[in-house]
Design a protein around this motif. Sequence first.
Motif, PDB file in Angstrom:
ATOM      1  N   VAL A 181       0.848  -1.242   0.037  1.00 30.44           N
ATOM      2  CA  VAL A 181      -0.064   0.050   0.052  1.00 30.44           C
ATOM      3  C   VAL A 181       0.692   1.249  -0.007  1.00 30.44           C
ATOM      4  N   LYS A 182       0.344   2.388  -0.429  1.00 29.79           N
ATOM      5  CA  LYS A 182       1.245   3.825  -0.491  1.00 29.79           C
ATOM      6  C   LYS A 182       0.882   4.423   0.790  1.00 29.79           C
ATOM      7  N   ASN A 183       2.047   4.862   1.432  1.00 29.38           N
ATOM      8  CA  ASN A 183       1.952   5.466   2.756  1.00 29.38           C
ATOM      9  C   ASN A 183       1.390   6.985   2.424  1.00 29.38           C
ATOM     10  N   ARG A 184       1.523   7.717   3.491  1.00 28.99           N
ATOM     11  CA  ARG A 184       1.156   9.135   3.326  1.00 28.99           C
ATOM     12  C   ARG A 184       2.268   9.941   2.519  1.00 28.99           C
ATOM     13  N   PHE A 185       3.620   9.625   2.193  1.00 25.98           N
ATOM     14  CA  PHE A 185       4.435  10.237   1.370  1.00 25.98           C
ATOM     15  C   PHE A 185       4.335   9.579  -0.168  1.00 25.98           C
ATOM     16  N   GLY A 186       3.465   8.734  -0.149  1.00 19.56           N
ATOM     17  CA  GLY A 186       3.459   7.983  -1.678  1.00 19.56           C
ATOM     18  C   GLY A 186       4.467   6.983  -1.824  1.00 19.56           C
ATOM     19  N   ILE A 187       4.889   6.298  -0.692  1.00 19.16           N
ATOM     20  CA  ILE A 187       6.152   5.523  -0.779  1.00 19.16           C
ATOM     21  C   ILE A 187       5.260   4.016  -0.714  1.00 19.16           C
TER      22      ILE A 187
END
Length: 204
Positions: A103-109
Amino acid sequence: MESLHRDVDKRALRRFLRHQRRALSQHEQRLAAQRLCKQLKSLPEIRRARRLSLYLPVNGEIDPTPLLPWLRQRNVDIYLPVLCPFSANRLWFVAYRPDTPMVKNRFGIWEPDVRFSAQRRNRLPTWALDTLIVPLVGFDANANRMGMGGGFYDRSLAFMHRPGPSPTLIGVAHACQQVASLPVEPWDVPLQVVVSDQDCFRRQ
C-alpha cells in the motif's frame, strides 16, 4: 541565533541536494543503481547478512532494488521500512516477498500493508536486523548522513546509542550528493559505511 542560522543552512542544502538527484535522467539513474549494487555485493556486511532491510526509492533516491534477486538467491530475509501506525515519525521493519500485499503511505511510498494482521506478525524488532540499507539526502567522506529532516531513522534507531545488539547501517546515495562536511547532532545515529555509485566511505 546560531542554531536558527544552521537550521536554515541545512534546509537550503537539503533542497539543493534533492534537486541534484532529481535532475538525473532515467538512464543515469539506472546506471547509478547498477554501479551501486555492484559495490554493495562486495561489502562483507552485505555478504554475511541474513536479515536485511532496504527501501523503495522515491524523488530521485538511488535505487537499491536491483540487489533483490541476488539477495533472494542467497536466502536473505528482506525487510522494508513501514511508517509505524501507532507512533509519529517512527519505523517498523516488515518482511517483504514478491507476494507481499503493498500500500502507498502518506508520502506516496510503497510499503507492506500492515492493516493485515499477518503482515504485522512479519515485523522484526529493529535490533534483530543484521544490516539496514538507508537512503539519505547528503553525506560526507566520514560517512556522516543528512536525512530528509523527519528524523524517522534516528528515532527508530535511537536504541543504538546504548549497548546491546544492533544492525550495521549502510547509507547509499548518488555521488552528486556528497558534500565537504556535515554537522553532527547529538541525536544522529552514525552510519558505518556510505556507498555511492562511484565510491565507498567508512566511518573513521
